[in-house]
Design a protein around this motif. Sequence first.
Motif, short mmCIF file in Angstrom:
data_model
loop_
_atom_site.label_atom_id
_atom_site.label_comp_id
_atom_site.label_asym_id
_atom_site.label_seq_id
_atom_site.Cartn_x
_atom_site.Cartn_y
_atom_site.Cartn_z
N UNK A 172 11.57 11.39 -7.30
CA UNK A 172 10.24 11.68 -6.18
C UNK A 172 10.67 12.18 -5.02
N UNK A 219 4.81 2.70 -12.86
CA UNK A 219 4.15 3.66 -13.59
C UNK A 219 2.78 3.95 -13.25
N UNK A 228 2.77 4.16 7.65
CA UNK A 228 2.32 3.27 6.33
C UNK A 228 1.23 4.04 5.74
N UNK A 229 0.73 5.17 6.20
CA UNK A 229 -0.25 5.64 5.45
C UNK A 229 0.23 6.18 3.94
N UNK A 230 -0.59 6.26 3.17
CA UNK A 230 -0.25 6.86 1.87
C UNK A 230 0.17 8.22 1.76
N UNK A 286 9.94 2.18 -6.80
CA UNK A 286 10.52 0.96 -7.36
C UNK A 286 9.83 -0.28 -6.62
N UNK A 296 -0.19 2.65 -10.45
CA UNK A 296 -0.90 2.23 -9.16
C UNK A 296 -2.44 2.28 -9.08
N UNK A 337 8.12 14.73 -14.79
CA UNK A 337 8.99 14.77 -13.47
C UNK A 337 9.67 16.25 -13.33
N UNK A 394 -6.58 2.29 1.48
CA UNK A 394 -6.36 3.75 1.09
C UNK A 394 -7.57 4.33 1.20
N UNK A 422 11.89 5.71 1.92
CA UNK A 422 10.55 5.74 2.54
C UNK A 422 10.30 6.57 3.91
N UNK A 426 0.83 -1.16 -0.07
CA UNK A 426 0.25 0.05 -0.11
C UNK A 426 0.71 1.36 -0.04
N UNK A 427 2.26 1.20 0.44
CA UNK A 427 2.93 2.41 0.53
C UNK A 427 3.66 2.41 -0.83
N UNK A 428 3.73 1.48 -1.69
CA UNK A 428 4.42 1.82 -2.82
C UNK A 428 3.79 2.82 -3.81
N UNK A 429 4.62 3.89 -4.23
CA UNK A 429 3.60 4.80 -5.05
C UNK A 429 4.09 4.59 -6.58
N UNK A 430 3.63 5.57 -7.35
CA UNK A 430 3.85 5.89 -8.63
C UNK A 430 5.37 6.59 -8.70
N UNK A 431 6.08 5.93 -9.53
CA UNK A 431 7.37 6.55 -9.63
C UNK A 431 8.65 5.95 -8.74
N UNK A 454 -3.40 -0.56 4.77
CA UNK A 454 -3.41 -0.64 3.44
C UNK A 454 -4.68 -0.29 2.67
N UNK A 472 8.22 9.85 -18.55
CA UNK A 472 7.87 10.21 -17.04
C UNK A 472 9.04 11.31 -16.60
#
Lengths: 159, 1136
Positions: free
Chosen positions: B808, A43, B700-702, A32, A45, B870, B655, B761, A25-30, B653, B866
């Motif tokens: 990022x 690229x 772990x929140x988005x 790895x 989610x 960016x 979200x 992270x 859930x914490x892996x985002x766009x951009x 998870x 991409x």
Amino acid sequence: MSDEEHHFESKADAGASKTYPQQAGTIRKNGYIVIKNRPCKVVEVSTSKTGKHGHAKCHFVAIDIFTAKKLEDIVPSSHNCDVPHVNRTDYQLIDISEDGFVSLLTDSGDTKDDLRLPTDEALLKQIKDGFAEGKDLVVSVMSAMGEEQICALKDIGPK
Amino acid sequence: MQGFSDGGADLGQLQTTMRNIEVACTSIQMHINPAAAEATILSLSQSPQPYMACRFILENSQVPNARFQAAAAIRDAAIREWSSLSTEERRSLISFCLCFVMQHASSPEGYVLAKVSSVAAQLMKRGWLDFTEAEKETFFYQVNQAILGAHGIDVQFIGVNFLESLVSEFSPSTSSAMGLPREFHEQCRTSLELNYLKMFYCWARDAALSVTNKIIEPNAVIPEVKVCTAALRLMLQILNWEFRNDTTSMKAGIDVFSAGVRHDNGSSKRSECVLVQPGPAWFDVLISSGHVSWLLGLYAALRQKFSREEPYFLLWIDPPDVVSKAIEEGKSESEMLDGCRALLSIATATTPFVFDQLLKAIRPCGTLSLLSTLMCEVVKVLMTNNTDEETWSWEARDILLDTWTILLVPTDGSGGDALLPPEGKHAAANLFSMIVESELKVASASVTNDDGDSDYLQASISAMDERLSSYALIARAAIDVTIPLLTRLFSERFARLHQGRGIIDPTETLEELYSLLLITGHVLADEGEGETPLVPTAIKTHFADIAEAEKHPVVVLSGSIIRFAEQSMDPEVRATVFSPRLMEAVIWFLARWSHTYLMPLEETNCLSNDYQQHHSVNSKKALLSFFGEHNQGQVVLDIIVRISVMTLVSYPGEKDLQGLTCHHLLHTLVRRKTICYQLVSLESWRNLANAFTNEKSLFLLSSANQRSLAQTLVLSASGLRNSETANQYVKGLMAHMTTYLVELSNRSDLKSVAHQPDIIMSVSCLLERLRGAASAAGPRRQRAMYEIGISVMNPVLHLLEVYKDESAVVYLLLKFIVDWVDGQISYLESRETAAVIDFCMRLLQLYSSHNIGKISISLSSTLLSEAKTEKYKDLRALLQLLSSLCSKDLVDFSSDSVEAAGINISQVVFFGLHIVTPLISLELLKYPKLCHDYFSLLSHILEVYPETLAQLNSEAFVHIIGTLDFGLHHQDLEVVDMCLGALKALAAYNYREICAGKTGLVSAGLGNLPEGIFSRFLRSLLQLLLFEDYSPDLVSAAADALLPLILCEQGLYQKLGNELIERQTNPALKSRLANALHSLTSSNHLSSRLDRVNYQRFRKNLNSFLNWQNKRNGWFRFLWSFLNFSMHLEALLLVV
């Protein structure tokens, strides 16, 4: 590998581990992610639910950072995924040899001669042209999971 | 290419022309060298006076396309040359077109006729204001004769058709461009509306009437149908005309007509319903002539002819059950739908009371009851065959729901709900219970179909939302019945869950509860849309007999839902009952409910107003104060906060759920001061703050939720009584982040550990939190946020260095600084400002040094694009940073001025621009948002500090000028407008400098440009104004830029003007052009000063010049290409 090795306070050599677990859930766009044992850049989610009242799952679309192949994966969002440790190092470009290798200057003053030029014509041309113009080039080398590849060029002025 | 002018045309030449055009048309159709063919056709329409040739082609050519093109050429040429044509020529062109269509009325190529007809209409409009009434009469006599049917059906059709094109030409939304000012179109429109429209309508009606009898005859299809259709279409078109000239003086005479008519159109509608508003003057034609009954008769007759049905709308829908059954058994549903639409139209025009009375004369019960029964039937049908296909019952439901919405939506603006008669209330209550029953059935049935298509889901949610608000209106119309009903439904389901736990699969019940929560949320509370919603009037005014707050039905219902929600705290119950989806509905409900009922603002007003009569508590007060600060409010708030913490921690998870909690629920809470006071003293809120700093799971929140949570927590500090404690509170919240970032950036092995995913992270997470906190900075918390920012300045630069390839993280770093500077800058004292500015410059330089000249290499085009995106986002953030710095000059709350500390904001910003502009390529300016930001910053800087431009080095200067030139030719109006503003500022500054005897911009070390920047811009602006397509909205801005440019470069302007005049071969035009150019710079007492009056005069002059010039456009384009060509030639010669 145990989780201990991945901890923040771990010794420097632990940094050599190739992948780290991270909640999907914490892996985002951009970011790895490892899909089918390949290091990829995400690229896209999207999340959906398993059944009406089930739990969320993440759908990843990612691109292999070395081969540019598109890969996809679906993981429950509270589960862990592997995330590759992607490193980048800058070297000054000294020479391009005839047999398709480059000669690079490291920070410590040694040379690194084991990196192949890209096989793709267009990329090869970009590097060779810049070098032929006599520019002073710095190349960024991206490494992950035991592979490495040139990922960027930077012109730092004429030679 | 030779032209096709008529000058001395003989038959042979005309035939050659015709052949050429025919060949061109055929080759276009067959795709043989289309470019050349198009050029041939274009040269016909562009040659002077091609009318003879065109007529010849129209009359003689066998190729329909050639005739079509000839008609188009007449139109183009005549519109272009109109002012130089004699009255006789103009008239003859129109009558030629009219005669042509009449004579060829039976021709099979309808599109040619339509084209000629529309050419006639356009020319008629072009000359509308010049023709005398008598001339118009002549044309219309001809048309009227045709429409009366004197020359047969085909001609009749053509006549109606011509009027249709004419009306659409005169209606502003459908008119074609003629290169004339808007006033012209407006005048034509008004003239037609006042003098002709009604007449046309009558003609069309008569034409339709004249053929009705034949159509109704039960024969096979006949040609009259064509006429009738065209006439009806024209009538519809006229009725849809946007009437402006409402002569209210007539109103007294027609009170009958306006009784019970409402004039609001506020509510949005799902099904189309157009309210015709032609104004009272049409009364005689529309109403008294009885042609409505004729129309209904016709409709009935047609129905009878084609499907043999009974014709009156009541019969289509009454009795509802029989009708719906019949439809289900295969009967056509279109009558039923038409009947529903009729009800909708009636509702649009009446008040609920009048609506209900309508049928009292012929039926025992009111229209509302009928509406309710009808919709119940529809809902029943929907329930029995629940498919995804859109059946007639869907459509009927939507129309009927609209009818209810229109009837029930408050109309008086006071927010009061419409009152229904008792019978109507009963009807609404019945309907609502039927609706709920059907929604519940749909919900429990939907459990089995698991379509994970989220796009579809999203679309249906917004449609659902609209539907739910209509349900809520119905429910509120009978609130004393519907609230207890909802309470009962909830308790049944709670009980079912409780009894069946662990035994029966609860999914169906969960889904039903989900639906019920959504419905109840809509019934009890309004959305608010950014404002604080009040308790709905219906709820406030009913239940007057209830004295004890605990027994108030709304309190009972709310209480039961909150108690149910509280059960989610028990892990065991949570696992079996509270699925993420149900929890989403619970959180949504709590957010909506607490926005209206929890510690409401009204409570305090209510209590203070009538404190004396405290013992006679009425129900309204009971309801308002029950969840107030001094009553149950705190308990409920505590429950809500505990539930929120639980969703953040115990649903890893999820979200969507967590997003609802952060953005919706918690955000709603901290928006109100009264709640904030309570929050900061709550144990549960402290627990949340604690968990925020320490709990692993909250990391772990988005990212968006992370940011929002930080913002919410910082905002809650406004509940603390003084700014010292508030600052202390914020510092306490943020300490863990600054400590971590400082420690990390000081680590000796930073370089090797920084790229570990876990470190990335943590860093991202903390930066998101910092960003959220920075965006919540307010006067009270500003100190704390300032200190936090200062303490992480060096770490930020370190991290920017280390993560330079981790886009990022770089973006997060930049965004944090942007938000932080934006929140801080206006409060800072001069010394602090200096420090912040210094830091921002270091940041910009560092970013620039990493990125300038860097090329990404990747096999994947997706990854490359991409990378470009960016980059664009980074640069946009940097521009925002510069804009924030700029604002220090405008908004400054500090005690001393920044100049005191020797800071010159303009230099700082220019220096920043200097660093950033090389990174902004013209390629990147294609991103609209970046482009917009860049030019608004640039125009702002140039307007406020034009002098600093001279201090830039020539490379940066050329770059900025280059982008300005790029922006001038941009498609986005706003961008061009900003560029013109910048240009005006620059040129005006330069002119003033020169007038003051100084050097100005050009000679200030910028002379190395090939030609002065102002002469270059003068040329390109003139080029734009004279020869390119641009929006008329830009003329004023262009005038403002052009005036100082002309003043700066008078010599060049003279030269360009002379060249234009010299190229003109026609002596008459030559002198007119010279006059026009002359009056551009001399009429209206234009002087050479740059003040407001003078700018205004010049705007006027330019407007009249352009109006004149528009007519000559064709010539100018031609001339200009010559001029440009000769300039290139000169340049070439110079080089050689």
